[in-house]
Scaffold this motif. Sequence first.
Motif, PDB file in Angstrom:
ATOM      1  N   UNK A 341       0.960  -1.186   0.329  1.00  0.00           N
ATOM      2  CA  UNK A 341      -0.009  -0.209  -0.266  1.00  0.00           C
ATOM      3  C   UNK A 341       1.153   1.402  -0.152  1.00  0.00           C
ATOM      4  N   UNK A 342       1.814   1.124   0.443  1.00  0.00           N
ATOM      5  CA  UNK A 342       2.483   2.417   0.962  1.00  0.00           C
ATOM      6  C   UNK A 342       3.178   3.061  -0.643  1.00  0.00           C
ATOM      7  N   UNK A 345       0.051   4.151  -2.502  1.00  0.00           N
ATOM      8  CA  UNK A 345       0.080   5.515  -1.853  1.00  0.00           C
ATOM      9  C   UNK A 345       0.707   6.807  -2.440  1.00  0.00           C
ATOM     10  N   UNK A 359     -11.181  -3.213   7.877  1.00  0.00           N
ATOM     11  CA  UNK A 359     -10.081  -2.722   7.198  1.00  0.00           C
ATOM     12  C   UNK A 359      -9.864  -1.277   6.945  1.00  0.00           C
ATOM     13  N   UNK A 362     -10.213   3.300  11.752  1.00  0.00           N
ATOM     14  CA  UNK A 362      -9.765   2.487  13.659  1.00  0.00           C
ATOM     15  C   UNK A 362     -10.475   3.220  14.944  1.00  0.00           C
ATOM     16  N   UNK A 365      -9.782   5.469  17.959  1.00  0.00           N
ATOM     17  CA  UNK A 365      -9.120   6.888  17.623  1.00  0.00           C
ATOM     18  C   UNK A 365     -10.312   8.031  17.328  1.00  0.00           C
ATOM     19  N   UNK A 377       0.302   9.384   7.908  1.00  0.00           N
ATOM     20  CA  UNK A 377       1.278   7.905   7.070  1.00  0.00           C
ATOM     21  C   UNK A 377       2.522   8.181   6.252  1.00  0.00           C
ATOM     22  N   UNK A 381       6.271   9.266  10.963  1.00  0.00           N
ATOM     23  CA  UNK A 381       5.902  10.418  12.412  1.00  0.00           C
ATOM     24  C   UNK A 381       6.500  11.391  13.342  1.00  0.00           C
ATOM     25  N   UNK A 428      -9.027   9.426   2.378  1.00  0.00           N
ATOM     26  CA  UNK A 428      -7.905   9.579   1.383  1.00  0.00           C
ATOM     27  C   UNK A 428      -8.144  10.314   0.281  1.00  0.00           C
TER      28      UNK A 428
ATOM     29  N   UNK B 202       3.772   9.781  16.588  1.00  0.00           N
ATOM     30  CA  UNK B 202       4.002   8.542  16.699  1.00  0.00           C
ATOM     31  C   UNK B 202       2.914   8.121  17.913  1.00  0.00           C
ATOM     32  N   UNK B 204       0.506   8.519  17.743  1.00  0.00           N
ATOM     33  CA  UNK B 204      -1.111   8.566  17.236  1.00  0.00           C
ATOM     34  C   UNK B 204      -1.503   6.745  16.872  1.00  0.00           C
ATOM     35  N   UNK B 205      -0.329   7.131  15.833  1.00  0.00           N
ATOM     36  CA  UNK B 205       0.495   6.025  14.927  1.00  0.00           C
ATOM     37  C   UNK B 205       0.475   4.717  15.432  1.00  0.00           C
ATOM     38  N   UNK B 207      -1.292   4.060  18.325  1.00  0.00           N
ATOM     39  CA  UNK B 207      -1.928   3.515  18.474  1.00  0.00           C
ATOM     40  C   UNK B 207      -3.285   2.647  17.218  1.00  0.00           C
ATOM     41  N   UNK B 208      -3.141   3.814  16.817  1.00  0.00           N
ATOM     42  CA  UNK B 208      -3.163   2.565  15.811  1.00  0.00           C
ATOM     43  C   UNK B 208      -3.306   1.519  14.530  1.00  0.00           C
ATOM     44  N   UNK B 214      -4.575  -4.567  10.265  1.00  0.00           N
ATOM     45  CA  UNK B 214      -5.192  -4.187   8.791  1.00  0.00           C
ATOM     46  C   UNK B 214      -5.087  -2.830   8.601  1.00  0.00           C
ATOM     47  N   UNK B 215      -6.354  -1.913   8.871  1.00  0.00           N
ATOM     48  CA  UNK B 215      -6.828  -0.979   8.025  1.00  0.00           C
ATOM     49  C   UNK B 215      -5.430   0.166   8.008  1.00  0.00           C
ATOM     50  N   UNK B 216      -4.731   0.104   9.426  1.00  0.00           N
ATOM     51  CA  UNK B 216      -3.110   0.695   9.380  1.00  0.00           C
ATOM     52  C   UNK B 216      -2.400   0.316   8.504  1.00  0.00           C
ATOM     53  N   UNK B 217      -3.058  -0.718   8.183  1.00  0.00           N
ATOM     54  CA  UNK B 217      -1.718  -1.024   6.754  1.00  0.00           C
ATOM     55  C   UNK B 217      -2.062  -0.298   5.621  1.00  0.00           C
ATOM     56  N   UNK B 218      -3.403  -0.495   4.936  1.00  0.00           N
ATOM     57  CA  UNK B 218      -4.111  -0.143   4.037  1.00  0.00           C
ATOM     58  C   UNK B 218      -3.973   1.545   4.500  1.00  0.00           C
ATOM     59  N   UNK B 219      -4.105   1.860   5.214  1.00  0.00           N
ATOM     60  CA  UNK B 219      -3.693   3.422   5.204  1.00  0.00           C
ATOM     61  C   UNK B 219      -2.022   4.111   5.157  1.00  0.00           C
ATOM     62  N   UNK B 220      -1.505   2.573   4.781  1.00  0.00           N
ATOM     63  CA  UNK B 220       0.326   3.603   4.479  1.00  0.00           C
ATOM     64  C   UNK B 220       1.321   3.533   5.606  1.00  0.00           C
ATOM     65  N   UNK B 221       0.790   2.926   6.807  1.00  0.00           N
ATOM     66  CA  UNK B 221       1.451   3.055   7.763  1.00  0.00           C
ATOM     67  C   UNK B 221       2.268   1.963   8.192  1.00  0.00           C
ATOM     68  N   UNK B 222       3.988   2.383   9.135  1.00  0.00           N
ATOM     69  CA  UNK B 222       4.189   1.329   8.594  1.00  0.00           C
ATOM     70  C   UNK B 222       4.302   0.325   9.622  1.00  0.00           C
TER      71      UNK B 222
END
Lengths: 522, 366
Positions: A341-342, A345, A359, A362, A365, A377, A381, A428, B202, B204-205, B207-208, B214-222
Amino acid sequence: MTETLSAAPPAATAEPIVDMRGISIEFPGVKALQDVDFRLFPGEVHALMGENGAGKSTLIKALTGVYSVDSGVTRLAGRPVTFSGPAAAQDAGISTVYQEVNLCTNLTVAENILLGREPRRFGAIDARAMRVRAAELLDRIGLDIDPVSVLGSHPIAVQQLVAIARAVAVDSHVLVLDEPTSSLDSDEVAELFRTMRVLRDNGVAILFVTHFIDQVYEISDRMTVLRNGRLVGEYATAELSRIGLVSAMIGRELGELEEVERLATHDTAERSAPPVLRAKGLGRSGAIEPFDLEINPGEVVGLAGLLGSGRTELARLLFGADRADSGRVEVGGNPLHLRGPRTAIAAGIAFCSEDRKGEGLIPDLSVRDNLVLAMQAARGWTRPIPRRVKNELVESYLETLDIRPRDPDALIRNLSGGNQQKVLLARWLVTKPKLLILDEPTRGIDVGAKAQIQKLVAELAAEGLAIVFISAELEEVVRISDRIVVLRDRRKVAELAGPDVGVDEVMDLIASGEPERERAAS
Amino acid sequence: MTTTARDALIRAGRSRLTWPVLALVALLLVNVIVTPSFFDIRLQDGHLYGSLIDILKNGAPTLLIALGMTLVIATRGIDLSVGAVVAIAGAVACTSIAGAADSGGAAAAFTGIGLALLLCAVLGFWNGFLVSVLGIQPIIATLVLMITGRGIAMLITDGQIVTVNNPYYAGVGAGFVVLPVAILISVGMFALVGLVTRRTALGMLIESVGINPKASRLAGVRSRTIVWTVYVFCALCAAVGGLMISSNVSAADANNAGLWIELDAILAVVIGGTALSGGRYSLTGTLVGALLIQTLTTTVYTTGIAPEITLVFKALVVIVVCLIQAPKARALLRRRRTPVAPPNAAAPPEPAVAVETTPTRKVGQR
């Protein structure tokens, strides 16, 4: 509220099985339900209608003992009842199947159906009896699967039917179906309706929640409409027109819905710009056969096909959510090695998954954090988005997309489905993508939000964004897309373009699926 | 509307920590009643002494390890190996210092400390690899090192208790700069981590990733990098904690150093209100939790509770604090004193459609 009295109960029975009077429920800062009356009679299918946030789920949860009410009385077969929890409601004969499948995917189908009431023999679970009983129940709802197969190995639609089999397994007088059809294809819906009719004729009272208005008219006898936590009215289905229903639900005239009638412009004029994305022979074994696809700026490409036809799989490959094992991708004319994904994106591709809960969100949050997640992201960070910029950004998207409540600090889990979906879209949009892939963005959300999202898609395309649009609703795909890619059995079978493409034509292709019948727009 | 929402938020934020803080205060009061001089702090030779300072000093390793543990737990993980890492850190440092040519010198001390930190970072890297790359469940992945770690420490020390005589090394755990150095290190690290996670993105990431990987990965979080780093950080915290413990007694005991400290650290995190299921975390909560545990231990000594019932007493306090914090118990308490929200803008006004304009695309033009 005069309609309440005019709606005739179904013939033969005069006594409601469920009679809720003056129900009010308040959460901190929100009046979820205010003085709502609700009646359900034996042997009827009763549709509960309303926009997202109208209070449908709250009312169901009040009925099934998940929430305790602040005021009001619930009578079950004439006796006032207060349920201490869902189990108590179930013991009293109220079974519920929720929109999201709440079963254990790691257990077998039989174990799931009989979970908590397994047949026993000498104190131990009688595996054989369980299998037999489960097979009977599956048979009763006309589902032909192996009871000892693991539930997770079946598609979501089948899992949904298993959940219904489970609900039917208890001798319940009241069956609550909360959006059971949102992930089913038309055959499965027909199957479900057949089951519902059988149960209804046996005197079960069925409460049915759905966003599909056609289905309401097909199956329900009566309906109750809620808006903003209040009762709008109780109607006999035969006496309320569709337009009347929709305006009761959204409380405004329908002009805007009709405006969205046909959004696609099919403007396939010569394009000088290179395609946003070009896929050649992209495929993944077991997911989707290699396909070619080009997506141009400002174009809406619809993916049509049945559940499991490879729609979602194709989209995931384009985003790198799953790794392709053949083919290549070019973005803006340059080859792109999609590692995940990265990389997608970074190349300007965005993807809204069909699985909003699993998916997308969150849940714990805030709306603000959810909205900026992808952007943050991408920045890494060490470079937090400055607070002022962040607040302005969030405010402006809450405003433009009409996200309610307009409170950036609200936890996103507390928002209704349509509003959650809008936040995910905004997540997005703030990244300024070139290609936006939307997998079932309008599933399970109400008419008003749906129209807003469809309009937004058209506007974004007009601004030059390329969009891949997936929906189980063919009408929606046809209406919104400039070009339609038809998928069948994990294979791209055709590509249709032009203003004269109709639902019937697409349906034919999905059904017959003559492979690779390319039909240019002439 | 916003004020009531904010009030509710403040109330919720407070209630999370209310009980641990009350428990802490209650324990301190018990101590004052038993030992009236409990709150006295003396300044002697430029060093501060007193029971409260002792609590902080003895609690410093647990505090530090609980800090690392908080971040690990926030990512849905757990690190059982911190106790073993404590033992290894002490073993490496002491063995290295004892074996150095100038075993009393600064160079030997710093080499030993450096080696210990390096090896422990590698161990954290290993844990992180098992969890984030191989996808092994954290409890199992770190159990591996929890068990083998003590063995490694034994190998390093040859099964002996290694003693050293190095003033520089002793400074880490027993030294003073007005306050004991151990306290300064732990509190400093706490402040630093608090600052880094909350001032950058950091926190927030993390925590996410903890709430929905799964959702974090799809949002591009490492996700993978974050999880991996957190295990390395946790091992480093454990290493520093191990150095404090070992330098305080100028010896490395592979068998007993940091024994069960992982459980204290996890307990501190949980008492502090961070759920074991990951997600939202509270560093302040962990701080309170760690202090509560250490005060409890001290209370047991000062009140002269018989050694055979110490554990029972500890258990009782922990049970009460955890019970009172449990969502169900909290809900019960809340229902008792229901603050009725004022009738406010609950029902949103009539919907107004956001996207008002008709799409501006030209129809059917080709």
